[in-house]
Each structure stands twice: as C-alpha cells, then as structure tokens.
Design a protein around this motif. Structure first.
Motif, PDB file in Angstrom:
ATOM      1  N   PRO A  86     115.000  72.292  78.629  1.00 58.89           N
ATOM      2  CA  PRO A  86     115.579  72.097  79.958  1.00 58.89           C
ATOM      3  C   PRO A  86     114.562  71.445  80.897  1.00 58.89           C
ATOM      4  O   PRO A  86     113.379  71.740  80.832  1.00 58.89           O
ATOM      5  CB  PRO A  86     115.918  73.519  80.410  1.00 58.89           C
ATOM      6  CG  PRO A  86     116.085  74.288  79.141  1.00 58.89           C
ATOM      7  CD  PRO A  86     115.085  73.696  78.194  1.00 58.89           C
ATOM      8  N   PHE A  87     115.039  70.567  81.747  1.00 62.48           N
ATOM      9  CA  PHE A  87     114.158  69.855  82.675  1.00 62.48           C
ATOM     10  C   PHE A  87     114.732  69.885  84.088  1.00 62.48           C
ATOM     11  O   PHE A  87     115.893  70.230  84.292  1.00 62.48           O
ATOM     12  CB  PHE A  87     113.913  68.416  82.206  1.00 62.48           C
ATOM     13  CG  PHE A  87     115.156  67.559  82.156  1.00 62.48           C
ATOM     14  CD1 PHE A  87     115.541  66.797  83.242  1.00 62.48           C
ATOM     15  CD2 PHE A  87     115.927  67.506  81.004  1.00 62.48           C
ATOM     16  CE1 PHE A  87     116.680  66.000  83.198  1.00 62.48           C
ATOM     17  CE2 PHE A  87     117.060  66.715  80.939  1.00 62.48           C
ATOM     18  CZ  PHE A  87     117.438  65.961  82.041  1.00 62.48           C
ATOM     19  N   THR A  88     113.908  69.515  85.057  1.00 60.14           N
ATOM     20  CA  THR A  88     114.288  69.533  86.469  1.00 60.14           C
ATOM     21  C   THR A  88     114.558  68.121  86.962  1.00 60.14           C
ATOM     22  O   THR A  88     113.836  67.188  86.628  1.00 60.14           O
ATOM     23  CB  THR A  88     113.170  70.172  87.309  1.00 60.14           C
ATOM     24  OG1 THR A  88     113.001  71.532  86.887  1.00 60.14           O
ATOM     25  CG2 THR A  88     113.498  70.156  88.792  1.00 60.14           C
ATOM     26  N   ILE A  89     115.610  67.985  87.769  1.00 61.53           N
ATOM     27  CA  ILE A  89     115.916  66.752  88.484  1.00 61.53           C
ATOM     28  C   ILE A  89     115.774  67.059  89.968  1.00 61.53           C
ATOM     29  O   ILE A  89     116.321  68.056  90.458  1.00 61.53           O
ATOM     30  CB  ILE A  89     117.342  66.250  88.185  1.00 61.53           C
ATOM     31  CG1 ILE A  89     117.517  65.962  86.694  1.00 61.53           C
ATOM     32  CG2 ILE A  89     117.672  65.022  89.033  1.00 61.53           C
ATOM     33  CD1 ILE A  89     118.955  65.631  86.293  1.00 61.53           C
ATOM     34  N   VAL A  90     115.031  66.233  90.688  1.00 64.67           N
ATOM     35  CA  VAL A  90     114.850  66.406  92.126  1.00 64.67           C
ATOM     36  C   VAL A  90     115.491  65.214  92.831  1.00 64.67           C
ATOM     37  O   VAL A  90     115.194  64.059  92.506  1.00 64.67           O
ATOM     38  CB  VAL A  90     113.358  66.519  92.498  1.00 64.67           C
ATOM     39  CG1 VAL A  90     113.186  66.646  94.006  1.00 64.67           C
ATOM     40  CG2 VAL A  90     112.715  67.699  91.783  1.00 64.67           C
ATOM     41  N   VAL A  91     116.381  65.505  93.788  1.00 66.55           N
ATOM     42  CA  VAL A  91     117.060  64.469  94.554  1.00 66.55           C
ATOM     43  C   VAL A  91     116.675  64.651  96.019  1.00 66.55           C
ATOM     44  O   VAL A  91     116.950  65.698  96.605  1.00 66.55           O
ATOM     45  CB  VAL A  91     118.600  64.560  94.396  1.00 66.55           C
ATOM     46  CG1 VAL A  91     119.288  63.411  95.118  1.00 66.55           C
ATOM     47  CG2 VAL A  91     118.998  64.594  92.925  1.00 66.55           C
ATOM     48  N   SER A  92     116.011  63.643  96.592  1.00 67.92           N
ATOM     49  CA  SER A  92     115.571  63.717  97.989  1.00 67.92           C
ATOM     50  C   SER A  92     116.289  62.662  98.812  1.00 67.92           C
ATOM     51  O   SER A  92     116.464  61.524  98.368  1.00 67.92           O
ATOM     52  CB  SER A  92     114.063  63.499  98.092  1.00 67.92           C
ATOM     53  OG  SER A  92     113.369  64.546  97.473  1.00 67.92           O
ATOM     54  N   TYR A  93     116.693  63.063 100.006  1.00 63.19           N
ATOM     55  CA  TYR A  93     117.340  62.180 100.956  1.00 63.19           C
ATOM     56  C   TYR A  93     116.425  62.105 102.172  1.00 63.19           C
ATOM     57  O   TYR A  93     116.071  63.139 102.742  1.00 63.19           O
ATOM     58  CB  TYR A  93     118.688  62.751 101.396  1.00 63.19           C
ATOM     59  CG  TYR A  93     119.621  63.084 100.251  1.00 63.19           C
ATOM     60  CD1 TYR A  93     120.622  62.203  99.886  1.00 63.19           C
ATOM     61  CD2 TYR A  93     119.502  64.282  99.549  1.00 63.19           C
ATOM     62  CE1 TYR A  93     121.487  62.509  98.841  1.00 63.19           C
ATOM     63  CE2 TYR A  93     120.357  64.590  98.502  1.00 63.19           C
ATOM     64  CZ  TYR A  93     121.348  63.695  98.161  1.00 63.19           C
ATOM     65  OH  TYR A  93     122.201  63.984  97.128  1.00 63.19           O
ATOM     66  N   ALA A  94     116.027  60.901 102.588  1.00 62.34           N
ATOM     67  CA  ALA A  94     115.129  60.766 103.731  1.00 62.34           C
ATOM     68  C   ALA A  94     115.332  59.416 104.399  1.00 62.34           C
ATOM     69  O   ALA A  94     115.464  58.394 103.726  1.00 62.34           O
ATOM     70  CB  ALA A  94     113.679  60.900 103.287  1.00 62.34           C
ATOM     71  N   ASN A  95     115.381  59.426 105.730  1.00 63.24           N
ATOM     72  CA  ASN A  95     115.358  58.189 106.495  1.00 63.24           C
ATOM     73  C   ASN A  95     114.696  58.465 107.845  1.00 63.24           C
ATOM     74  O   ASN A  95     114.316  59.598 108.132  1.00 63.24           O
ATOM     75  CB  ASN A  95     116.754  57.558 106.641  1.00 63.24           C
ATOM     76  CG  ASN A  95     117.691  58.357 107.526  1.00 63.24           C
ATOM     77  OD1 ASN A  95     117.271  59.061 108.434  1.00 63.24           O
ATOM     78  ND2 ASN A  95     118.977  58.242 107.272  1.00 63.24           N
ATOM     79  N   ASN A  96     114.550  57.437 108.653  1.00 65.77           N
ATOM     80  CA  ASN A  96     113.845  57.590 109.930  1.00 65.77           C
ATOM     81  C   ASN A  96     114.624  58.388 110.954  1.00 65.77           C
ATOM     82  O   ASN A  96     114.036  58.982 111.854  1.00 65.77           O
ATOM     83  CB  ASN A  96     113.511  56.208 110.508  1.00 65.77           C
ATOM     84  CG  ASN A  96     112.512  55.474 109.634  1.00 65.77           C
ATOM     85  OD1 ASN A  96     111.748  56.095 108.912  1.00 65.77           O
ATOM     86  ND2 ASN A  96     112.535  54.157 109.685  1.00 65.77           N
ATOM     87  N   ASP A  97     115.963  58.377 110.869  1.00 67.11           N
ATOM     88  CA  ASP A  97     116.797  59.062 111.862  1.00 67.11           C
ATOM     89  C   ASP A  97     117.028  60.537 111.560  1.00 67.11           C
ATOM     90  O   ASP A  97     117.408  61.293 112.441  1.00 67.11           O
ATOM     91  CB  ASP A  97     118.169  58.384 111.967  1.00 67.11           C
ATOM     92  CG  ASP A  97     118.113  57.026 112.637  1.00 67.11           C
ATOM     93  OD1 ASP A  97     117.025  56.657 113.115  1.00 67.11           O
ATOM     94  OD2 ASP A  97     119.141  56.346 112.685  1.00 67.11           O
ATOM     95  N   MET A  98     116.827  60.943 110.305  1.00 68.14           N
ATOM     96  CA  MET A  98     117.133  62.312 109.904  1.00 68.14           C
ATOM     97  C   MET A  98     115.977  62.861 109.087  1.00 68.14           C
ATOM     98  O   MET A  98     115.203  62.115 108.500  1.00 68.14           O
ATOM     99  CB  MET A  98     118.428  62.335 109.082  1.00 68.14           C
ATOM    100  CG  MET A  98     119.626  61.754 109.818  1.00 68.14           C
ATOM    101  SD  MET A  98     121.087  61.601 108.789  1.00 68.14           S
ATOM    102  CE  MET A  98     121.623  63.278 108.701  1.00 68.14           C
ATOM    103  N   GLY A  99     115.849  64.162 109.020  1.00 73.90           N
ATOM    104  CA  GLY A  99     114.786  64.783 108.242  1.00 73.90           C
ATOM    105  C   GLY A  99     115.027  64.652 106.749  1.00 73.90           C
ATOM    106  O   GLY A  99     116.112  64.315 106.298  1.00 73.90           O
ATOM    107  N   THR A 100     113.986  64.936 105.983  1.00 77.25           N
ATOM    108  CA  THR A 100     114.100  64.899 104.532  1.00 77.25           C
ATOM    109  C   THR A 100     114.835  66.131 104.032  1.00 77.25           C
ATOM    110  O   THR A 100     114.559  67.249 104.463  1.00 77.25           O
ATOM    111  CB  THR A 100     112.701  64.833 103.887  1.00 77.25           C
ATOM    112  OG1 THR A 100     112.050  63.643 104.339  1.00 77.25           O
ATOM    113  CG2 THR A 100     112.790  64.816 102.375  1.00 77.25           C
ATOM    114  N   VAL A 101     115.752  65.916 103.129  1.00 75.64           N
ATOM    115  CA  VAL A 101     116.505  66.982 102.476  1.00 75.64           C
ATOM    116  C   VAL A 101     116.263  66.833 100.978  1.00 75.64           C
ATOM    117  O   VAL A 101     116.400  65.734 100.437  1.00 75.64           O
ATOM    118  CB  VAL A 101     118.018  66.875 102.783  1.00 75.64           C
ATOM    119  CG1 VAL A 101     118.807  67.887 101.979  1.00 75.64           C
ATOM    120  CG2 VAL A 101     118.276  67.045 104.267  1.00 75.64           C
TER     121      VAL A 101
END
Length: 154
Positions: A86-101
C-alpha cells in the motif's frame, strides 16, 4: 477569499505518488462513505440506526510516461503490478487567493488498470486509468473522514 477571486483550478493541484510529484496526470478523483441504515420498531419512524463499513476509493488518469514511472515504483521489489505494498497519494490545492489544502490518501492499493492504445490523430497516445481502493480513512486537510478505533495499522 474576496468576491470574484480566483478559485482552485487544475493548475493549482499537485499530486504526489510513490515516485514523486506527478507531472503527467490529467485527472484524479476520490470518494469515501459509510452507509447508515435506519432501524425500526413499532411504527414507521426510525428508533435508531446502524452503521455499515467505511469505504474509500479513487481513480486517476496518467499519461503513458507517468504510468511507466508508477509501474516501476510499484514493482521495485520484483513482484507484479498488483503485488505492491500500500502507498500514499497526496493531493494539494494551492493558489495565491486561497490557502493550501492537502488531502492525504493513505494505504492505496491499485485494483484495476484500463487504457492503452491510440488512434491516428490522438495528441495523447495511450493514457492509463488507474482505479484504487483506499484502505485508511482519507485525511481531508488533516481531518480524518473516520476515526480509526481498531488500533490496527497497515
């Protein structure tokens, strides 16, 4: 975020797979859930409920070169593609107008591959769709979808 500000878009998403950051990924989706069943006694109004098992799964579409990198990582121990740990997948959402999720999909196991092939005129030959089961609760920006009471770890 201000009104009429920029929301997350595909350019704001970073996906990290076992071999590192994936550049050749064109789609990722994931979902989870837990069934709730109403329990009845006398009358037609539920008097309690029961819970089913938590389940999580996902899919992603990879360009052929990205698929080859993932396949190499999954078979590094000499096993077949479906024999991987089993392995981990990390999905990050980030832009200048909103914080990183950051959403973390722990203990993923590939369950199906489809794709390959191409037709004359295709600008992206042989993309691969990977379906996977997620064996641990998804962490939605650090918050678990389900508390693990079992004490077991994969």
């Amino acid at each position: 975020m201000s009104v009429n500000g920029r929301a997350y878009d595909w350019e704001d998403i970073t996906v990290t797979l076992p071999h590192g950051e994936a550049a050749g990924i064109t789609e990722i989706k994931y979902e989870d859930g837990q069934e709730i069943t109403a329990r009845y006694g006398r009358g037609s109004i539920p008097r309690s409920y029961g819970r089913g098992n938590y389940e999580a799964s996902g899919s992603m579409v990879l360009d052929r070169d990205e698929w080859e990198k993932l396949k190499k990582e999954l078979t590094v121990d000499g096993g077949g593609i479906y024999d991987h740990a089993p392995f981990t997948i990390v999905v990050s959402y980030a832009n200048n107008d909103m914080g990183t999720v950051t959403d973390t999909l722990k203990n993923c196991k590939i369950t199906k591959f489809s794709g390959g092939g191409a037709a004359q005129g295709d600008d992206n030959a042989s993309p691969m769709t990977c379906e996977f089961t997620i064996l641990s609760p998804i962490l939605y920006n650090g918050v678990p979808a389900k508390k693990d009471w079992s004490g077991y770890t994969l």
